[in-house]
Enzyme design. Structure first.
Site, PDB file in Angstrom:
ATOM      1  N   SER A 122      -5.465   1.837 -50.195  1.00 11.83           N
ATOM      2  CA  SER A 122      -6.444   0.782 -50.539  1.00 11.83           C
ATOM      3  C   SER A 122      -5.978  -0.477 -51.125  1.00 11.83           C
ATOM      4  O   SER A 122      -5.191  -0.534 -52.107  1.00 11.83           O
ATOM      5  CB  SER A 122      -7.649   1.546 -51.593  1.00 11.83           C
ATOM      6  OG  SER A 122      -8.610   0.840 -51.786  1.00 11.83           O
ATOM      7  N   SER A 123      -6.852  -1.585 -51.020  1.00 12.84           N
ATOM      8  CA  SER A 123      -6.542  -2.787 -51.488  1.00 12.84           C
ATOM      9  C   SER A 123      -7.242  -2.892 -52.932  1.00 12.84           C
ATOM     10  O   SER A 123      -7.264  -3.981 -53.603  1.00 12.84           O
ATOM     11  CB  SER A 123      -6.901  -3.698 -50.632  1.00 12.84           C
ATOM     12  OG  SER A 123      -8.313  -4.103 -50.108  1.00 12.84           O
TER      13      SER A 123
ATOM     14  N   LYS B  75      -4.767   5.331 -54.278  1.00 14.35           N
ATOM     15  CA  LYS B  75      -5.236   5.936 -53.067  1.00 14.35           C
ATOM     16  C   LYS B  75      -4.350   6.023 -51.944  1.00 14.35           C
ATOM     17  O   LYS B  75      -3.553   4.901 -51.554  1.00 14.35           O
ATOM     18  CB  LYS B  75      -6.556   5.332 -52.727  1.00 14.35           C
ATOM     19  CG  LYS B  75      -7.381   6.057 -51.812  1.00 14.35           C
ATOM     20  CD  LYS B  75      -8.863   5.352 -51.761  1.00 14.35           C
ATOM     21  CE  LYS B  75      -9.787   6.086 -50.614  1.00 14.35           C
ATOM     22  NZ  LYS B  75      -9.407   6.219 -49.540  1.00 14.35           N
TER      23      LYS B  75
ATOM     24  N   ASN C  73       0.522  -1.242   0.048  1.00 11.84           N
ATOM     25  CA  ASN C  73       0.000   0.245  -0.029  1.00 11.84           C
ATOM     26  C   ASN C  73       0.893   1.196  -0.062  1.00 11.84           C
ATOM     27  O   ASN C  73       0.098   2.347  -0.251  1.00 11.84           O
ATOM     28  CB  ASN C  73      -0.922  -0.078   1.159  1.00 11.84           C
ATOM     29  CG  ASN C  73      -1.862  -1.239   1.370  1.00 11.84           C
ATOM     30  OD1 ASN C  73      -1.856  -2.084   0.155  1.00 11.84           O
ATOM     31  ND2 ASN C  73      -2.370  -1.408   2.441  1.00 11.84           N
TER      32      ASN C  73
ATOM     33  N   THR D 154     -15.947  28.262 -40.026  1.00 13.88           N
ATOM     34  CA  THR D 154     -16.558  28.322 -38.825  1.00 13.88           C
ATOM     35  C   THR D 154     -17.758  27.177 -39.058  1.00 13.88           C
ATOM     36  O   THR D 154     -18.371  27.459 -39.859  1.00 13.88           O
ATOM     37  CB  THR D 154     -16.972  29.482 -38.158  1.00 13.88           C
ATOM     38  OG1 THR D 154     -17.782  30.065 -39.100  1.00 13.88           O
ATOM     39  CG2 THR D 154     -15.598  30.335 -37.756  1.00 13.88           C
TER      40      THR D 154
END
Length: 465
Positions: free
Chosen positions: A314-315, A320, A138, A183
């Site tokens: 990407s596969s 990409k 402790n 914004t």
């Protein structure tokens, strides 16, 4: 196998391991997360054990050669040896007792070997009577957690400094590039791309200051408080001496807490530290989101900046490339914020003189510190330093927007400026052309008021100085 005994009886323990029966039972009792106790926490506990053994020897409670053996074993652990012997799950009942006993047993058995004995010969070096002398889980565990957290704060602060510098470098690089501000995801008044990066740098600068200041909160230790902070079974001289020795070896400004009962039962300091880590996670997440937005496309999105290409994205879609570094940083931010909630709940759930959920606090706090350090590092090294501006796109989007109409308000009033904006929208023309057609001001005054660079600084654009 070797036979070891505890309160509950006898068990066979593999002969080739350094841990003992207490650790074996913890292995059986807590098949929970698969996460091991953080190595930095084990190192801090070993440091405390070394310090305690030396002080106990100096006070005449331990034979010098036994204390030296414990200290040598502790040095080995602190140098990274025997990590495969710390097998207890990071999540465990007992307020960290299983982790404390795992360290006690490894130190005892390694010290036994150093003294020429055989593992399990606890008459020579006992995990509790010798290694754990004048201690309790402790007071040891939370003190070790404070030390470990301070150790991890330094590299995190250093990485934040590097990120701040990288952002400031981009602030300078992009100082002359004007673009549309936004914004609520809508076009707003112009801003310099460099100004946007200056805001990111400012946020990280605040995080660095927070991390610097929070270390002070972690320096109050309860070592010597034993079970509940009253110091039962600990020599008074030991209490003062062991804290000094730990401070010396840890290299941090640790000090004995004036109220050790408070420090043992209350975990709010860890909530405070976690809250500041959460603030850093929030800022990192915001920056990462913005980077993804500004680099979106590259042709069908905003495309105002280009991020370094790190890997194919990407596969199925050739060519990409995804914003993987900001995405990874976002995930770390989510994780740290979730950990902060777990830490808060664990700290709140402590009862009376002890918090039983310190292992959960330790796991999440130390993990958050490490995760953030790594996330900040990859953000500045793999992303920010390689960011480039798409100046043509920034200019095209600015010219195609109506944000400059705001600069006309001080000259012609809000209502008439709204008419200009409406006309530009309906006729698909520029604000300048709409203002000229409505003859709201002489043409030269319209041009002065609509100077986009003047809009990025304080003052009224087009008004004589």
């Amino acid at each position: 196998m070797r036979i070891e005994k505890d309160l509950l009886g006898e068990r066979e323990v593999p002969a080739d391991v350094y841990y003992g029966i207490h650790t074996l039972r913890a292995l059986e009792n807590f098949p929970l997360s698969g996460y091991k106790v953080a190595a930095v926490l084990v190192k801090a506990i070993a440091l405390i054990k070394k310090s305690a053994a030396e002080v106990n020897a100096e006070l005449g409670y331990l034979p010098k050669e036994l204390a030296q053996a414990i200290g040598t074993a502790a040095n080995e652990i602190m140098d990274g040896k025997w990590q495969d012997q710390f097998v207890v799950d990071a999540l465990q009942g007992g307020a960290g007792t299983s982790t404390n006993m795992n360290v006690n047993e490894v130190l005892a058995n390694r010290a036994i070997e150093i003294l020429g004995g055989s593992r399990g010969d606890y008459q020579l070096v006992h995990p509790l009577n010798h290694v754990n002398m004048h201690q309790s889980t402790n007071d040891v565990y939370p003190t070790a957690l404070r030390i470990a957290a301070i150790w991890l704060l330094k590299p995190l602060s250093d990485e934040c400094a590097a990120l701040q510098q990288a952002l400031q470098d981009k602030e300078a690089d992009f100082a002359g590039i004007i673009k549309v501000g936004r914004t609520e995801m809508q076009d707003a008044v112009p801003i310099m791309l460099g100004q946007e990066f200056s805001a990111y740098a400012g946020a990280i600068a605040r995080d660095r200051w927070r991390l610097y200041k929070v270390e002070e909160r972690l320096r109050q230790a309860a070592l010597g408080g034993t079970a509940i902070g009253t110091g039962l079974n600990a020599d008074k001289k030991y209490i003062y001496m062991v804290n000094d020795r730990v401070r010396q070896y840890a290299g941090v400004g640790l000090a004995r807490a004036e109220n050790m009962i408070d420090v043992i039962q209350n975990a709010d300091v860890f909530v405070e530290v976690s809250g500041l880590l959460k603030a850093l996670a929030v800022n990192l997440g915001k920056i990462a989101h913005d980077l993804r937005l500004m680099s979106s496309g590259p042709r069908a999105g905003l495309g105002e900046i280009r991020l370094p290409e790190r890997q194919a994205g990407s596969s199925i879609m050739p060519g990409k490339v995804n914003p993987i570094i900001p995405e990874a940083v976002n995930q770390v931010a989510f994780h740290v914020m979730a950990s902060d909630m777990a830490i808060a709940m664990a700290a709140q759930s402590g009862q009376l003189e002890l918090n039983a959920f310190m292992p959960l606090i330790a796991h999440h706090l130390l993990e958050s510190l490490s995760l953030l350090t790594n996330a900040v590092k990859i953000l500045h090294e793999f992303c920010i330093r390689g960011v480039t501006a798409n100046c043509e796109q920034c200019t095209a989007l600015l010219n195609n927007s109506q944000v400059s109409v705001t600069a006309l308000v001080p000259h012609i009033g809000y209502d008439l400026a709204s008419q200009v904006a409406r006309k530009a929208m309906e006729e698909n023309t520029t604000v300048r052309e709409a203002a000229i057609r409505l003859a709201v001001l002489p043409e030269e005054k319209i041009d002065a008021a609509l100077d986009p660079r003047a809009m990025t600084h304080p003052g009224i654009a087009g008004k004589p100085k």
